[in-house]
Structures are given as structure tokens and as C-alpha cells.
Design a protein around this motif. Structure first.
Motif, mmCIF file in Angstrom:
data_model
loop_
_atom_site.group_PDB
_atom_site.id
_atom_site.type_symbol
_atom_site.label_atom_id
_atom_site.label_comp_id
_atom_site.label_asym_id
_atom_site.label_seq_id
_atom_site.Cartn_x
_atom_site.Cartn_y
_atom_site.Cartn_z
ATOM 1 N N GLU A 15 4.010 -35.140 -118.107
ATOM 2 C CA GLU A 15 4.951 -36.251 -118.077
ATOM 3 C C GLU A 15 4.345 -37.477 -118.738
ATOM 4 N N ALA A 16 5.020 -37.998 -119.769
ATOM 5 C CA ALA A 16 4.558 -39.200 -120.462
ATOM 6 C C ALA A 16 5.341 -40.434 -120.032
ATOM 7 N N ARG A 17 6.548 -40.261 -119.527
ATOM 8 C CA ARG A 17 7.338 -41.371 -118.977
ATOM 9 C C ARG A 17 7.601 -41.094 -117.511
ATOM 10 N N PRO A 18 7.204 -41.965 -116.607
ATOM 11 C CA PRO A 18 7.464 -41.735 -115.188
ATOM 12 C C PRO A 18 8.953 -41.502 -114.924
ATOM 13 N N GLY A 19 9.229 -40.468 -114.175
ATOM 14 C CA GLY A 19 10.608 -40.126 -113.847
ATOM 15 C C GLY A 19 11.221 -39.087 -114.767
ATOM 16 N N ALA A 20 10.643 -38.891 -115.948
ATOM 17 C CA ALA A 20 11.229 -37.951 -116.909
ATOM 18 C C ALA A 20 11.167 -36.518 -116.398
ATOM 19 N N LEU A 21 10.104 -36.169 -115.697
ATOM 20 C CA LEU A 21 9.952 -34.797 -115.222
ATOM 21 C C LEU A 21 11.010 -34.457 -114.184
ATOM 22 N N ALA A 22 11.196 -35.323 -113.206
ATOM 23 C CA ALA A 22 12.184 -35.049 -112.171
ATOM 24 C C ALA A 22 13.585 -34.968 -112.766
ATOM 25 N N GLU A 23 13.890 -35.857 -113.699
ATOM 26 C CA GLU A 23 15.207 -35.866 -114.334
ATOM 27 C C GLU A 23 15.459 -34.563 -115.085
ATOM 28 N N ALA A 24 14.502 -34.180 -115.912
ATOM 29 C CA ALA A 24 14.687 -32.980 -116.728
ATOM 30 C C ALA A 24 14.672 -31.714 -115.875
ATOM 31 N N SER A 25 13.791 -31.658 -114.882
ATOM 32 C CA SER A 25 13.697 -30.456 -114.057
ATOM 33 C C SER A 25 15.004 -30.220 -113.300
ATOM 34 N N ALA A 26 15.589 -31.284 -112.759
ATOM 35 C CA ALA A 26 16.862 -31.150 -112.047
ATOM 36 C C ALA A 26 17.976 -30.728 -112.996
ATOM 37 N N ALA A 27 17.964 -31.249 -114.210
ATOM 38 C CA ALA A 27 19.025 -30.945 -115.168
ATOM 39 C C ALA A 27 18.980 -29.504 -115.647
ATOM 40 N N PHE A 28 17.783 -28.969 -115.843
ATOM 41 C CA PHE A 28 17.646 -27.611 -116.379
ATOM 42 C C PHE A 28 17.975 -26.540 -115.347
ATOM 43 N N ARG A 29 17.763 -26.807 -114.057
ATOM 44 C CA ARG A 29 17.943 -25.772 -113.042
ATOM 45 C C ARG A 29 19.392 -25.334 -112.965
ATOM 46 N N GLY A 30 19.605 -24.037 -112.688
ATOM 47 C CA GLY A 30 20.943 -23.476 -112.652
ATOM 48 C C GLY A 30 21.300 -22.895 -111.305
ATOM 49 N N ASP A 31 22.571 -22.742 -111.051
ATOM 50 C CA ASP A 31 23.084 -22.108 -109.846
ATOM 51 C C ASP A 31 24.379 -21.408 -110.229
ATOM 52 N N PRO A 32 24.481 -20.090 -110.098
ATOM 53 C CA PRO A 32 23.501 -19.183 -109.495
ATOM 54 C C PRO A 32 22.277 -18.952 -110.375
ATOM 55 N N GLU A 33 21.305 -18.258 -109.802
ATOM 56 C CA GLU A 33 20.081 -17.935 -110.541
ATOM 57 C C GLU A 33 20.409 -17.027 -111.736
ATOM 58 N N PRO A 34 19.725 -17.229 -112.850
ATOM 59 C CA PRO A 34 19.949 -16.320 -113.978
ATOM 60 C C PRO A 34 19.434 -14.924 -113.658
ATOM 61 N N TRP A 35 20.001 -13.938 -114.349
ATOM 62 C CA TRP A 35 19.639 -12.546 -114.032
ATOM 63 C C TRP A 35 20.016 -11.636 -115.184
ATOM 64 N N LEU A 36 19.148 -10.693 -115.473
ATOM 65 C CA LEU A 36 19.432 -9.602 -116.403
ATOM 66 C C LEU A 36 19.553 -8.317 -115.602
ATOM 67 N N PRO A 37 20.735 -7.678 -115.564
ATOM 68 C CA PRO A 37 20.917 -6.513 -114.696
ATOM 69 C C PRO A 37 20.363 -5.214 -115.213
ATOM 70 N N HIS A 38 20.027 -5.138 -116.487
ATOM 71 C CA HIS A 38 19.522 -3.875 -117.030
ATOM 72 C C HIS A 38 18.636 -4.158 -118.233
ATOM 73 N N GLY A 39 17.742 -3.235 -118.501
ATOM 74 C CA GLY A 39 16.870 -3.376 -119.645
ATOM 75 C C GLY A 39 17.530 -2.901 -120.918
ATOM 76 N N PHE A 40 16.794 -3.036 -122.009
ATOM 77 C CA PHE A 40 17.274 -2.568 -123.298
ATOM 78 C C PHE A 40 16.094 -2.224 -124.200
#
Length: 412
Positions: A387-412
């Protein structure tokens, strides 16, 4: 060293056979059954399937499938699914894999594909080429003699019906297709792919009976399904069979709970094993005793951003974000440098900037965060995001997180 790398010729069947033979030799183990081999050939995209030769000898392989993958926000993004990567034991540590990764990523960029994905036989291999682990797979073994599943109101309306896996394929695929936009990481089925999920040659059953398919229906409409096989077992105490669950999906919570109740009540069985469910699977709340489900996680989909600007603009963000990312990407230097990401739940823009960096990270960490399954804050705790700017990490981390969790159901 310099080797000859080129795509397979579709008009030369023997070349594909040699390619697959070398792939199997590199991975070891028993060869694919004829039915499995034929299925892989049927979905091969020859212009995306690379063979590396040392003179006349084929010594390296790699391929890609053209998929469409859901990203946070529900958009379907064109992604190449990297597959069938191998190097012969005689040619390790000679730059063959690096050359294959270089050829593929340059090709993806030329095709305008902003994100590449793969599943890894060895997770440690692909990080050096910029792939980050972006999803998890939940696995477990449930003791159904000790675990009960919650049964919500309305479950009595559901009727179960056995069909042959082949006859039920269209109904199952229709359910799956309706689920795809709702979870990041899911792949829309490309033509020919559905057939692999009902491939059930007797020689490949690994001590189980045949594959079963049960449809869950309400007023004649298919609302869910489960596909599984049973490995019978007996002890001095009686029947001790195991349900080996291939997949279970439903369009609503009541049907999903009812399917687990059905699986837990199959006669002559005492356990259910499964190897790939979402990290946030409702099963964890349906089961009466999670300790007796013996749950664990392993890595799933690995993600590589090929074009940072296009990739980050293709998804949406859980919370408003406006941050300057300073990204290191030694293998694809066109990505290196500073990017301003501005976005929210409605959309995003990501463009080059000369503004001061606010978060510093590598392309691998950005790939790991891309689908919303892993937090940037956790990576910062490991020293991988700074983190180079205070607060940037919390802002970005919250924005990137998803709901529901990502998932790949099968391989390829």
C-alpha cells in the motif's frame, strides 16, 4: 535452445494421435480409454493446439479451448482455457515450457483475449508465467450415518426421477445454463463439451457401478439434478457403500436441500464423497455436523490477465473504487506500469496513468483477485501487495471481493 513450435494440422489424424500419446507419456499413469480419447479429439481446436519438436521428435504439447466465462457482474468474457501442457522428461529445463507459454500469451493478445485461465497439475508451475490461483474447490466425505441434512418447507413438492445420464443430459444442461450468469468462474458449455459429463465406459468406473442421473422436478419442470455412482461395500455391521458424487445443481435452495436429503438416504450407503463444490456451498449449512463432513479445500481455476485495461473494465466491483495500481509483469511487459481503475457495481474503466501509485502488486496477485475469491488484504498480509496510499488497500480489497464465491465446476 530453439525448437520448432507449430499448431497441429487437422488434416493429419496421426499427428493428433502422436500429440496425445506424448501427453499421456508425460503425465504417466494408464492411458485414456478409447471413448475418452475420442471425446478429447472431438473438442480439440487444432489452430490452438501446439506441438514442439526437436527434429522429428515431438517433445512438448499445449492447447487452448475457446470458452466464455462469467466474471463479477455477470458478463460473459471470452477466455482461452489452457490445457494439455506437457514436456517430455528428456527435454526438461531446456526452455520448452517457457516457449509454449510465450507463444500462447502472444497469440491470446493478438486475438484480443484479455484473460486466460487454466487448471494445474502442479500449482507451483504457473505462477512464474503470471497465473494466480483465483478459485477454491471444496471437497469432503460425509458420514451419512451421523449427518442429517436440513429439509426446508416446500421440499415435499419435489419429485425425483431416474433417467439415463444420456437421456437426462439436455435437462441437466438447461439447469446449468441458467446458473452460469450468477457465479463468477462458471464456463458456458461450448459445443461438444456436455458429452464428457455422461461418458461412462465400464472400464473406467474405478470399482463403482454405473453413473446414475436423478432429476428433481416440480410440476414436471426440472429444477435440479444429481449425477453419481455407488461403490458398494460391506462390513461385519452390514452395508457400507459410498456415493461418489459427480455433480449436483439446483435452481433454488429448496430443491438443492432436497437433493442432498435424497443422496443421504440412498439404501446400502453410509457416506458421500465429493471433490469439487464451491467454497461457499450451502451444504456447509445444510449438514447437521460439519466435522463429520471432513471438509477441505484445494486450488481450482488459475487466472492470468493478458490485457489489464480490458480485463479490469470487463467486470464490476462490489464497492466503489478509484485506485492507481502499479503492476509488475516481467513475462508480458506490455502490462507493466501504472493503471487507474475506477468502478462500482454498474461498471468500470481502467486506463494507463502517470499518477502516483497507490497499490503495488504483480500480475499474479491481480489474477488471483480478479474473480473476487481472494482478498487483496490477505495478499498484503503475505507481503505480496504493498500500500502506497493509506486506505487504498481496504478500498480496493472490498471492491474486488465477490459474492457468491467464484468457482470452476469441472476441469478441461
Amino acid at each position: 535452445m530453439t525448437f520448432d513450435t507449430r499448431a497441429l494440422a487437422p488434416e493429419n489424424p496421426q499427428e493428433w494421435d502422436t500429440f496425445f500419446d506424448r501427453l499421456e507419456r508425460a503425465f504417466g499413469g494408464p492411458p485414456a480409454l478409447p471413448e475418452e480419447r475420442a471425446q478429447w479429439r472431438a473438442v480439440t481446436e487444432f489452430d490452438r493446439t501446439l506441438a514442439v519438436r526437436d527434429g522429428a521428435e515431438l517433445i512438448g504439447t499445449a492447447g487452448a479451448f475457446s470458452f466464455r466465462m462469467t466474471v463479477p457482474g455477470g458478463a460473459a468474457l471470452a477466455v482461452p482455457g489452457v490445457t494439455m501442457v506437457s514436456v517430455q522428461p528428456t527435454h526438461r529445463r531446456r526452455g520448452v515450457l517457457t516457449g509454449l507459454m510465450r507463444t500462447q500469451l502472444d497469440d491470446f493478445r493478438e486475438r484480443g483475449e484479455a484473460v486466460a485461465v487454466l487448471t494445474a497439475s502442479e500449482p507451483a508451475i504457473y505462477g512464474r508465467f503470471g497465473y494466480g490461483i483465483a478459485t477454491k474447490q471444496l471437497y469432503g466425505t460425509i458420514d451419512t450415518t451421523r449427518v442429517a441434512f436440513a429439509r426446508p418447507a416446500g421440499a415435499e413438492r419435489i419429485r425425483f426421477r431416474f433417467v439415463s445420464p444420456a437421456d437426462g443430459l439436455d435437462a441437466c444442461e438447461a439447469v446449468y445454463a441458467r446458473l452460469v450468469p450468477g457465479r463468477a468462474g462458471l464456463l458456458a458449455r461450448a459445443p461438444g463439451w456436455a458429452a464428457r459429463f455422461v461418458l461412462d465406459p465400464p472400464a473406467g468406473r474405478e470399482e463403482t457401478g454405473p453413473l446414475h442421473c436423478v432429476l428433481a422436478e416440480v410440476d414436471g419442470e426440472t429444477r435440479g439434478y444429481a449425477r453419481y455412482a455407488v461403490a458398494d461395500g460391506w462390513s461385519n455391521a452390514g452395508a457400507d457403500g459410498t456415493i461418489r458424487l459427480q455433480d449436483v445443481e439446483a435452481l433454488d435452495p429448496v430443491t438443492y436441500a432436497a437433493l442432498w436429503n435424497f443422496l443421504g438416504s440412498v439404501d446400502l450407503t453410509s457416506s458421500i464423497t465429493f471433490h469439487n463444490r464451491p467454497a461457499d456451498d450451502p451444504l456447509q449449512h445444510l449438514a447437521s455436523d460439519p466435522r463429520r463432513c471432513r471438509l477441505g479445500y484445494r486450488d481450482g481455476l488459475h487466472v492470468r490477465l493478458v490485457d489489464i485495461g480490458a480485463a479490469l473494465a470487463a467486470r464490476t466491483y462490489t464497492a466503489p473504487v478509484d485506485v492507481v495500481l502499479d503492476v509488475e509483469d516481467a513475462f508480458c511487459p506490455w502490462n507493466s506500469g501504472r493503471w487507474r481503475l475506477s468502478g462500482d457495481a454498474k461498471g468500470a474503466v481502467c486506463e494507463r496513468t502517470v499518477d502516483p501509485a497507490e497499490l503495488e502488486l504483480s500480475i499474479k496477485e491481480l489474477g488471483a483477485a480478479y474473480l473476487g475469491g481472494f482478498g487483496l488484504s490477505a495478499m498484503a498480509g503475505a507481503g505480496l501487495v504493498r500500500e502506497a496510499r493509506p486506505g487504498a488497500l481496504a478500498e480496493a480489497s472490498a471492491a474486488f471481493r465477490g459474492d457468491p464465491e467464484p468457482w470452476l465446476p469441472h476441469g478441461f
